[in-house]
Design a protein around this motif. Sequence first.
Motif, PDB file in Angstrom:
ATOM      1  N   UNK A 261      -0.719  -1.503 -60.839  1.00 49.80           N
ATOM      2  CA  UNK A 261      -1.311  -1.695 -61.895  1.00 49.80           C
ATOM      3  C   UNK A 261      -0.525  -2.430 -62.861  1.00 49.80           C
ATOM      4  N   UNK A 262       0.732  -2.052 -62.833  1.00 52.89           N
ATOM      5  CA  UNK A 262       1.615  -2.934 -64.703  1.00 52.89           C
ATOM      6  C   UNK A 262       2.142  -3.854 -64.577  1.00 52.89           C
ATOM      7  N   UNK A 263       0.446  -4.919 -64.020  1.00 53.54           N
ATOM      8  CA  UNK A 263       0.922  -6.761 -63.943  1.00 53.54           C
ATOM      9  C   UNK A 263       1.888  -6.588 -65.257  1.00 53.54           C
ATOM     10  N   UNK A 264       0.658  -6.291 -66.756  1.00 49.27           N
ATOM     11  CA  UNK A 264       0.932  -6.200 -67.588  1.00 49.27           C
ATOM     12  C   UNK A 264       0.015  -7.303 -68.477  1.00 49.27           C
ATOM     13  N   UNK A 265      -0.397  -7.477 -69.281  1.00 43.86           N
ATOM     14  CA  UNK A 265      -1.261  -8.171 -70.245  1.00 43.86           C
ATOM     15  C   UNK A 265      -2.501  -7.718 -69.637  1.00 43.86           C
ATOM     16  N   UNK A 266      -3.165  -9.004 -70.085  1.00 43.06           N
ATOM     17  CA  UNK A 266      -4.905  -8.573 -70.092  1.00 43.06           C
ATOM     18  C   UNK A 266      -5.103  -7.551 -68.304  1.00 43.06           C
ATOM     19  N   UNK A 267      -6.225  -7.366 -68.718  1.00 42.12           N
ATOM     20  CA  UNK A 267      -7.275  -6.200 -67.215  1.00 42.12           C
ATOM     21  C   UNK A 267      -7.264  -7.251 -66.393  1.00 42.12           C
ATOM     22  N   UNK A 268      -7.985  -8.027 -66.756  1.00 38.70           N
ATOM     23  CA  UNK A 268      -8.779  -9.065 -65.649  1.00 38.70           C
ATOM     24  C   UNK A 268      -8.539 -10.555 -65.804  1.00 38.70           C
ATOM     25  N   UNK A 269      -8.767 -10.685 -64.735  1.00 37.28           N
ATOM     26  CA  UNK A 269      -8.388 -12.707 -64.706  1.00 37.28           C
ATOM     27  C   UNK A 269      -9.704 -13.478 -63.948  1.00 37.28           C
ATOM     28  N   UNK A 270      -9.640 -14.510 -64.416  1.00 34.25           N
ATOM     29  CA  UNK A 270     -10.812 -15.063 -64.376  1.00 34.25           C
ATOM     30  C   UNK A 270     -10.220 -16.742 -62.814  1.00 34.25           C
ATOM     31  N   UNK A 271     -10.827 -16.232 -61.641  1.00 28.81           N
ATOM     32  CA  UNK A 271     -10.847 -17.838 -61.295  1.00 28.81           C
ATOM     33  C   UNK A 271     -11.851 -18.789 -60.500  1.00 28.81           C
ATOM     34  N   UNK A 272     -11.687 -19.603 -59.976  1.00 28.40           N
ATOM     35  CA  UNK A 272     -13.378 -20.164 -59.299  1.00 28.40           C
ATOM     36  C   UNK A 272     -12.663 -19.714 -57.981  1.00 28.40           C
ATOM     37  N   UNK A 273     -13.981 -19.581 -57.567  1.00 26.26           N
ATOM     38  CA  UNK A 273     -14.005 -19.603 -55.905  1.00 26.26           C
ATOM     39  C   UNK A 273     -15.384 -19.959 -55.702  1.00 26.26           C
ATOM     40  N   UNK A 274     -15.339 -20.846 -54.284  1.00 25.66           N
ATOM     41  CA  UNK A 274     -15.838 -22.278 -54.053  1.00 25.66           C
ATOM     42  C   UNK A 274     -17.207 -22.553 -55.000  1.00 25.66           C
ATOM     43  N   UNK A 275     -16.819 -23.043 -56.179  1.00 24.70           N
ATOM     44  CA  UNK A 275     -16.545 -23.253 -57.529  1.00 24.70           C
ATOM     45  C   UNK A 275     -17.834 -22.360 -58.663  1.00 24.70           C
ATOM     46  N   UNK A 276     -17.424 -20.872 -57.815  1.00 22.56           N
ATOM     47  CA  UNK A 276     -18.458 -20.180 -58.287  1.00 22.56           C
ATOM     48  C   UNK A 276     -17.357 -19.073 -59.807  1.00 22.56           C
ATOM     49  N   UNK A 277     -17.705 -19.557 -60.542  1.00 23.64           N
ATOM     50  CA  UNK A 277     -16.126 -18.638 -61.575  1.00 23.64           C
ATOM     51  C   UNK A 277     -17.009 -17.367 -61.450  1.00 23.64           C
ATOM     52  N   UNK A 278     -15.285 -16.476 -61.544  1.00 24.87           N
ATOM     53  CA  UNK A 278     -15.042 -14.830 -61.299  1.00 24.87           C
ATOM     54  C   UNK A 278     -14.291 -14.053 -62.199  1.00 24.87           C
ATOM     55  N   UNK A 279     -14.742 -13.207 -62.684  1.00 28.53           N
ATOM     56  CA  UNK A 279     -14.133 -12.717 -63.497  1.00 28.53           C
ATOM     57  C   UNK A 279     -13.541 -10.637 -62.517  1.00 28.53           C
ATOM     58  N   UNK A 280     -12.187 -10.663 -62.265  1.00 29.82           N
ATOM     59  CA  UNK A 280     -11.870  -9.161 -62.081  1.00 29.82           C
ATOM     60  C   UNK A 280     -10.790  -8.545 -62.524  1.00 29.82           C
ATOM     61  N   UNK A 281     -11.235  -7.399 -62.240  1.00 28.36           N
ATOM     62  CA  UNK A 281      -9.762  -6.950 -62.563  1.00 28.36           C
ATOM     63  C   UNK A 281      -8.344  -7.365 -62.403  1.00 28.36           C
TER      64      UNK A 281
END
Lengths: 444, 852
Positions: free
Chosen positions: B7-27
């Motif tokens: 969990x200690x990767x630091x920075x923001x708590x979430x990341x946002x990426x695109x999967x098959x054209x859909x944008x998704x934000x996950x922890x």
Amino acid sequence: MFYSPVITNAAEAVKNEKLHLFRFVEDSEQVKIGTYEAHGGYQAWKKALTSMQPAQIVEEVKKSGLRGRGGAGFPTGMKWSFIPKDSPKPRYLICNADESEPGTCKDRVLMERDPHAVIEGMAIAAYAIGCHRMFIYIRGEFNHSIIRLETAVKEAYAHKHLGKNIYGTGYDLDMVVHSGGGAYICGEETALLNSLEGERGMSRIRPPFPAIEGLYACPTIVNNVETLASVPHIINRGADWYRTLGTEKSSGTKIFSLSGHVKRPGNYEVELGFNLKKLIYDPAYGGGILGDKKIKGVIPGGSSTPFLKADMLDVNLDYESLAQAGSMLGSGAVIVFHEDTCIVWVILKLIHFYRHESCGKCTPCREGTGWLEQIIGRIEAGGGKPGDIELIEDVCGNILGRTICPLGDAAVMPIQSAIKHWRDEWQFHIDNKKCMVKTNFEFR
Amino acid sequence: MADKQNPETGGQATVTLTIDGLTVTVPRGYTVLEAARSIGINIPTFCWHPKLKPVGACRICYVEIEKFPKLQVSCATVAMDGMVVHTNTDQVKNGRRAVLEFILLNHPLDCPTCDKGGECDLQNLTFAHGLDDSRFAFQKYRFVDDDMTTTFDDKRIGPEIILNRNRCILCYKCVRANKEAFGEYDLGAYERGNITEINAAPGRQVANPFSGNLVEICPVGALTNTDWRYKIRVWLTKTTPSICNFSSSGTNILFYKEDHKNKIYRVTSRRNDDIDDGWLADITRYSYQVITSDERLIKPLIKKEGKQVPATWEEALEVIKKRLNEIKDKKGGVCIGGLASPSLDNASLYSFAKFLRRTFNSNKLDYRQDYRMLPKDTANNYSILASQPFKIAGIDDSDVIVTFATDLLREHQNEYLRVRKAFNFKKARIFVANPYAVKTADVAELEMVYKVGTDEIFINAVCLAALEENLVACPDRADLKKKIKPSSLKDAAEQCGVAPETIKIMARALAEGKKVTFIAGELLTRCRDREIIASALCNLNRLFGLNRKGQIAVLARYANSMGAVKLGISPEPVPALKKELEKIWSGLPDTEAYNTDTMLVHMKKEEINGFIIMGANPVMLYPDREFVKESLEKLDFLVVCDLYETETTALADVVLPLAGWAEYAGDYINLEGCRQHAEQALKPRFEAYPGYEILEMIADKFEKKLFSSTEERESEIDRLLKVDTTLPWPDGFVEVKTAEIEIEKDYPLALFLCDDPHHCGHLTEKANSLVNFCGEAYIEMAEEQARAYNLNEGDSVRLESPIGKIIVPLKISEHLDNQVVLVPRNFTSHPVTSLLMRKRRIDWVRISKVAE
Ligand SMILES: Cc1cc2nc3c(=O)[nH]c(=O)nc-3n(C[C@H](O)[C@H](O)[C@H](O)COP(=O)(O)O)c2cc1C
Ligand code: SF4
Ligand code: SF4
Ligand code: FES
């Protein structure tokens, strides 16, 4: 004392200042710590520990351009700098002495004949990364190396190069000699870590890289024997001196294990950039081909690297030139095949090895190597079917770049190059149910 | 996900990426696979498991990620900001198909005879993605052992597991779960390359207490269990969600049943991350056989002329009415008491208490059948400790965990796994303190084996370490020294036999820990001096502020122990509860309240004359078997309801067949106080009835209906469950008394009663699968001890206490290293309780070899 009877160019190294690794390997007294010290041994370790900061050592090794001699050729100083600066965990240095790549037998010479050089290099590297407990993981079958190292480590403790408060600096360093599990895969660094931890030797996925989470999930550096043995010389004589050896981008010297159909198989230390043809034919080195036959091809960097064809041999032995020629420097095991060698037979032997040594973890390597052995086996035995070559190529394509560790790639790259270079011969095998070359030469 | 490794990767708590054209934000820390699944994009997997570390072995979960030259395995690739992922390109499909082709090369394709057919991941994926033709033209590799008689590679590798290596796809889930989740090494991978095989460790059986999970998580038919295989096809069964009846966590399960045969065929997990993470103890998995066994009681029995003979329900109920009325009329209702099992559902327990209190005005009832001398009320520190809130999932995110006076593997297997998980996945610091070595210790930073009978002194020592090292800021800490003896760490440490330095390390961890979980267990509950130890723990809690920065509790032991507390099945319920009961029933009996022990004493004095037992087996479980028997024999009238004929039903005047938990719908309160519902899976077998119905039938005979309707019953239960039964901590430090420990000359060893890791209480002996793991009592002792007595594994040993003896085979322990012996209490043939004296702190015994 026992020596494995291997030809080296130590005599040349005695005369040539530049060839530092092999200078004393024919001196039967070199294994004794007194002789090693009299030859200037442990001066680099003392210098590093008493007068240099760890960061300075890392810088110096970076500057030297030293690259890993274990196969991948990764810049050594840079690898060391990946150790997290602020981790509260212990750090570990591991010397990879599992030497099992077919054709490779250079580390063994260093361990059997100059063990203190390995220890000294390890000590410096350990200090550079802040490690207080280092390991050497020696191939289980290397009995003599293990005994040599164990003796040498005892001597080093007795002479206070290892142990508590070394040279009065307050720095403690312990060393463990570990006998390996007897599998090729245990030379792959993450499988080595598992094996050292007492687990089955199977590769781990990366990330996390060992420098972040290695042995016991602590920051760990794994380096090859030859890599580490080069370090004392860099500390003693400086990075600038080291850079004068070899080529601009591939600095230093390298031991090449020459084997196959040559007159003088052996280990030869040369500067990087040395000409391959010269290594094979020069009387001071390979001395030409057995029976003065023609060359068919060469594997330049250990069984995991692609073949070079006879017309490609005018190449220099350094990282860049070999890459340009479509192969790799690898571990520096040059295997020579003469004209009477059946390429299908050679590949069958190789794929048998990789199938047998695949750790069994990832599907493409585990299943693919087995299938390839069966297809190639049937071609070799005269049962090849039309389409087999394409099938092999397709299966290779489904393994290459699809596996956890590089063993999968290592298994297929020689095959792909062998088909590329000698496709007609494969086709002949299938069409005529026999070999194009006259004999299946059993090479020694 | 709750259990990300890093969990200690630091920075923001979430990341946002695109999967098959859909944008998704996950922890941050989610893998690409988890990110995809979170938006409903399915990526196939074989080797991935939500509760294990990713290994990237099978390679079926390839995705293409832009800027990455090669296909990536989504299960092991951490999602990063800005990644552009494709899960269904031609390259991905080809990669996936290649992997399936590789896997199928040597796969036998024996689906028609494979027991996994219909629920096999490989079968399903091959239909969805595979090739319909094979390019593989060779003999498939076949595993055979010399001693095999069939062409099937069916190999029994454990009491309940059959391995078929030919079907194995080497996803390594079994080996990984065994190691990462259970800490077991009885199964491993052997050989290399394409003849790599899964197998039992050399010379061993796969018999660990969680072994059934290995079968459940095997994606193919390589591992099957003997209870289920070849009995029925999965598509012919229906599932019923239920709750484990043999653990206090209330592990969530599914029964697989067939309605016409009214039969359960197996149990699988019904993953609930708050409770069980989807892992089942073998006890949970196989205990359904307690219900399906053919030895069940079929009809009511009535004792006639000293012999129990079958009777109809009507006859039995009439006898009960007549005899209890006689006692009531002659001696008064208060001469009637009862004992109910804490594994019964809420409705049965509540009906039980209501029946006794309302019909007979009696407060002589209890649900505790196995712990000596328990307090009858809650005005004590032990009850305070036992009432504290606790969250199972809270173990996971604790940075310091202490287990005290408990052998989790034998008492709380679900929590045992949680502690291991906290260590393996979160690097929690674990401390284990117990009078004998336990297996939990293999994840512990420190294991402290204190001297037998010094539990409270050990806890005092930890407090003293904190005082002497100035580790805590508790304002009134200076008061503590006046309340405990001895008053220096040095003396206390010496008395309990643990090095002061070690105790200091633990004290420091308790002080520094951000979230501490402190678990006390059965050794405390079972101990005569539990109040003294609990007082020491109250002080510990106050000094370190444990309940404020975490949780401290003595864990409830049975499926509905908490329900029994919260519904007032004890002689003197919590005051708040009493008030509520008074309101609901418009009045409560104010007659004398007795706990189990007092009831037994008064039976012996013939002051209790009528007794009802439901699901309990005190003869088997309560200390001093002879005493219990004599007491029960003195009764004028005894009714016992149970699933089986037991040592206790043997003494009864009327025996009534009781339905098992799978045969009716019921609610249970787990150790966290969480109410869970178990649905009815089967019709009650033979003539059995659920407890609440039996009680209603009896009440009917007394013309005093318990409830006008089910709704009324449930609404009364609902009201009671709303009452907060948590007891407040003491105001200041409390005195820790000095215990008087009897020494028994010539009896040098301390006996600890336990449950075998494959058994719980008195009923699991009826489950064949569990008996296959362990079917006989044993005495477990340290190797050194055994040698001192010149004993070897398997030798018959005579175990004697001042009041009794049994003869059991010896088992040399892998853990024990001091002068104690463990004896499981689960086996009818070896009644250990006959050795125990009711009022003792320590059960001293001696052993000798039985000559052949
Ligand atoms: C299958 C396989 C076998 C390997 N065997 C060895 C070996 O025997 N010795 C070695 O030094 N490196 C071996 N390596 C390379 C190591 O993984 C690692 O890259 C090396 O030890 C790093 O040291 P270096 O940076 O000094 O080269 C092997 C790699 C693979 C994939
Ligand atoms: S590539 Fe081969 S050796 Fe490497 S992890 Fe996969 S199966 Fe093991
Ligand atoms: S036995 Fe099942 S779970 Fe274990 S590796 Fe094989 S396929 Fe996977
Ligand atoms: S599920 Fe990702 S590699 Fe197996």
